[in-house]
Design an enzyme around this catalytic site. Structure first.
Site, PDB file in Angstrom:
ATOM      1  N   TYR A  57       0.931  -1.147  -0.048  1.00 37.54           N
ATOM      2  CA  TYR A  57       0.111   0.146   0.019  1.00 37.54           C
ATOM      3  C   TYR A  57       0.978   1.480  -0.150  1.00 37.54           C
ATOM      4  O   TYR A  57       0.476   2.378  -0.189  1.00 37.54           O
ATOM      5  CB  TYR A  57      -0.964   0.037   1.310  1.00 37.54           C
ATOM      6  CG  TYR A  57      -1.973  -1.119   1.067  1.00 37.54           C
ATOM      7  CD1 TYR A  57      -2.538  -1.798  -0.081  1.00 37.54           C
ATOM      8  CD2 TYR A  57      -2.616  -1.562   2.477  1.00 37.54           C
ATOM      9  CE1 TYR A  57      -3.455  -2.639  -0.227  1.00 37.54           C
ATOM     10  CE2 TYR A  57      -3.523  -2.363   2.099  1.00 37.54           C
ATOM     11  CZ  TYR A  57      -3.918  -2.906   1.092  1.00 37.54           C
ATOM     12  OH  TYR A  57      -4.829  -4.065   0.973  1.00 37.54           O
TER      13      TYR A  57
ATOM     14  N   LYS B 293       3.745 -15.546   1.501  1.00 36.50           N
ATOM     15  CA  LYS B 293       3.628 -15.976   0.345  1.00 36.50           C
ATOM     16  C   LYS B 293       5.089 -16.384  -0.366  1.00 36.50           C
ATOM     17  O   LYS B 293       5.637 -15.861  -1.376  1.00 36.50           O
ATOM     18  CB  LYS B 293       2.852 -15.484  -0.720  1.00 36.50           C
ATOM     19  CG  LYS B 293       1.393 -15.391  -0.573  1.00 36.50           C
ATOM     20  CD  LYS B 293       0.530 -16.646  -0.938  1.00 36.50           C
ATOM     21  CE  LYS B 293       0.329 -16.785  -2.500  1.00 36.50           C
ATOM     22  NZ  LYS B 293      -0.105 -18.083  -2.989  1.00 36.50           N
TER      23      LYS B 293
ATOM     24  N   ASP C 117      -2.557 -18.039   1.634  1.00 34.84           N
ATOM     25  CA  ASP C 117      -3.780 -18.637   1.179  1.00 34.84           C
ATOM     26  C   ASP C 117      -4.065 -19.663   1.668  1.00 34.84           C
ATOM     27  O   ASP C 117      -5.260 -20.176   1.912  1.00 34.84           O
ATOM     28  CB  ASP C 117      -3.357 -19.005  -0.487  1.00 34.84           C
ATOM     29  CG  ASP C 117      -2.248 -19.599  -0.900  1.00 34.84           C
ATOM     30  OD1 ASP C 117      -1.347 -19.617   0.020  1.00 34.84           O
ATOM     31  OD2 ASP C 117      -1.835 -20.144  -1.919  1.00 34.84           O
TER      32      ASP C 117
ATOM     33  N   ASP D 263      -4.894  -7.387   5.891  1.00 36.40           N
ATOM     34  CA  ASP D 263      -6.374  -6.635   5.577  1.00 36.40           C
ATOM     35  C   ASP D 263      -7.142  -7.573   5.174  1.00 36.40           C
ATOM     36  O   ASP D 263      -8.296  -7.554   5.867  1.00 36.40           O
ATOM     37  CB  ASP D 263      -5.832  -5.735   4.180  1.00 36.40           C
ATOM     38  CG  ASP D 263      -6.978  -4.397   4.074  1.00 36.40           C
ATOM     39  OD1 ASP D 263      -7.886  -4.523   5.026  1.00 36.40           O
ATOM     40  OD2 ASP D 263      -6.770  -3.956   3.266  1.00 36.40           O
TER      41      ASP D 263
ATOM     42  N   ASP E 181     -10.346  -9.334   8.252  1.00 36.22           N
ATOM     43  CA  ASP E 181     -11.734  -9.053   7.942  1.00 36.22           C
ATOM     44  C   ASP E 181     -12.358 -10.415   7.719  1.00 36.22           C
ATOM     45  O   ASP E 181     -13.372 -10.479   8.292  1.00 36.22           O
ATOM     46  CB  ASP E 181     -11.922  -8.426   6.372  1.00 36.22           C
ATOM     47  CG  ASP E 181     -11.953  -6.645   6.707  1.00 36.22           C
ATOM     48  OD1 ASP E 181     -11.448  -6.555   7.633  1.00 36.22           O
ATOM     49  OD2 ASP E 181     -12.541  -6.040   5.577  1.00 36.22           O
TER      50      ASP E 181
END
Ligand code: NAD
Length: 368
Positions: free
Chosen positions: A142, A192, A225, A249, A253
């Site tokens: 970001y 990852k 993942d 993020d 959530d």
């Protein structure tokens, strides 16, 4: 030690309504537990824009840097949607996070037994769930450069850069290990590393910090993942999860929704330790200003009250008092007290925001 200081920024919409209930609880601690705070109140978001023409004044920013903890309600609302990006209410929040350098975002996903039916997962998968996601908040994709939309030949190309330095990874890893020691003593680091160099470095640095400083904490690694799948399959296997800004993020959530209503979710954002040893800190509910119910006394104050419980535990070293407050909330829910967002439609009359606050105070009284 001097009286701990708290800056309260109620903000917009339901922010002031839910914060009023937190103030009652702070007063209760002063009166009944001799736990006193030096409390100051100020404006943020649209409320600050209305008075100062900016969503956070320099004076408020300076005060936030001085206090032991900031407690924020929520910002934003339709009235401010037309404002220029530079003075939108959310910019006040971003300025606080950036200038206080709050690099570790703590998002607990905790399931109160009385609300286990609210989850989209089976009750036995979520009942008693208590995990903490630590998301790196100030770096990663970001913020990384280069970024932008450029022209390459005949087409446009969108670019963002995932970038992490060793020190950025190390400091958030330390936050996660420290937290784990106060909880279930387990950290799972997610990245990852199979496809990203930043993931390889992330895994290396977390492993080095673990071996050198926290060998007593159990550490595991998981691809992000696979972590998402495991969160849905059997979330109770986790204690603390530490991950980068982007994966955090998404994962925080997803984990939060395992437990039901937005009105129940607290958060903390922590930075480096100050001179007195306390971390720079801001505590806030995950929800926004809920303009659809603002001013109607319908908001659930529990997310904001649980955020104060996090402040008691992580800024003020009052873990037992934080547990007392969480237990009081658990009791109120077990007794069937519900704000409108928590009603399962079985003919229960909802209580108002302030009635929920009063019920929690009564449960605190009963705990003495
Ligand atoms: P929201 O979280 O404000 O509301 C989403 C839904 O959840 C609404 O139906 C609302 O009524 C309900 N809800 C939220 N909190 C609740 C509570 N405590 N009790 C009962 N019900 C609750 O999100 P939104 O509607 O997308 O955004 C509204 C405004 O809030 C926007 O201006 C947005 O930018 C802002 N926002 C601010 C923050 C923040 O301050 N941290 C976070 C998210 C959104």
């Amino acid at each position: 030690m001097s009286t701990p200081s708290l800056l309260i920024l109620p903000g917009d919409g339901i922010g002031p309504e839910v914060m009023a209930e937190v103030v009652k609880i702070i007063d209760w601690y002063g009166a009944k537990r001799d736990l006193k705070f030096d409390v100051s109140m100020d404006l943020v978001g649209g409320a600050a824009y209305d008075v100062h023409g900016v969503p956070l004044s320099d004076e408020t920013m300076a005060r936030a840097q001085e206090v032991d903890a900031v407690l924020l309600g929520a910002v934003g609302g339709p009235k401010y949607d037309v404002l220029d990006f530079s003075v939108k209410p959310e910019r006040g929040l971003l300025r606080l996070r950036k200038e206080m350098d709050l690099f570790a975002n703590l998002r607990p996903a905790q399931c109160f037994d009385a609300l286990a039916d609210f989850s989209s997962l089976k009750k036995d998968v979520v009942a008693g769930l208590d995990i903490m996601i630590v998301r790196e908040l100030t770096s990663g994709i970001y913020f990384g450069e280069p970024r932008g939309i450029i022209k390459e030949g005949n087409e446009r190309v969108g670019i963002n850069t995932q970038r992490y330095t060793e020190s950025e990874i190390a400091r958030v890893a330390r936050s996660a290990f420290e937290l784990a020691r106060k909880r279930g003593n387990k950290v799972c680091s997610m990245e990852k590393a199979n496809v990203m160099e930043s993931g390889i470095l992330w895994r290396d640095v977390v492993t080095e910090i673990h071996e050198a400083e926290y060998p007593d904490v159990e550490l595991s690694h998981m691809y992000a993942d696979a972590g998402a799948m495991q969160l849905c399959r059997w979330p109770k296997q986790f204690d603390v999860i530490v991950t980068d800004n982007l994966f955090g993020d998404l994962l925080s959530d997803a984990a939060a929704m395992l437990t039901g209503s937005l009105g129940m979710l607290p958060s903390a954002s922590l930075g480096a330790p100050m001179e007195n040893g306390r971390p720079k800190a801001m505590y806030e509910p995950v929800h926004g200003s809920a303009p659809d119910i603002a001013g109607q006394g319908k908001a659930n104050p529990i997310a904001c009250i649980l955020s104060f419980a996090m402040a008691l535990r992580y800024s003020f070293n009052e873990g037992d008092e934080a547990t007392r407050l969480e237990s009081a909330i658990e009791k109120v829910l077990a007794d069937g007290v519900r704000t409108a967002d928590l009603l399962a439609g079985e003919g229960v009359t909802p209580v108002s925001t302030s009635e929920m606050g009063d019920a929690i105070i009564a449960a605190l009284d009963a705990s003495l």
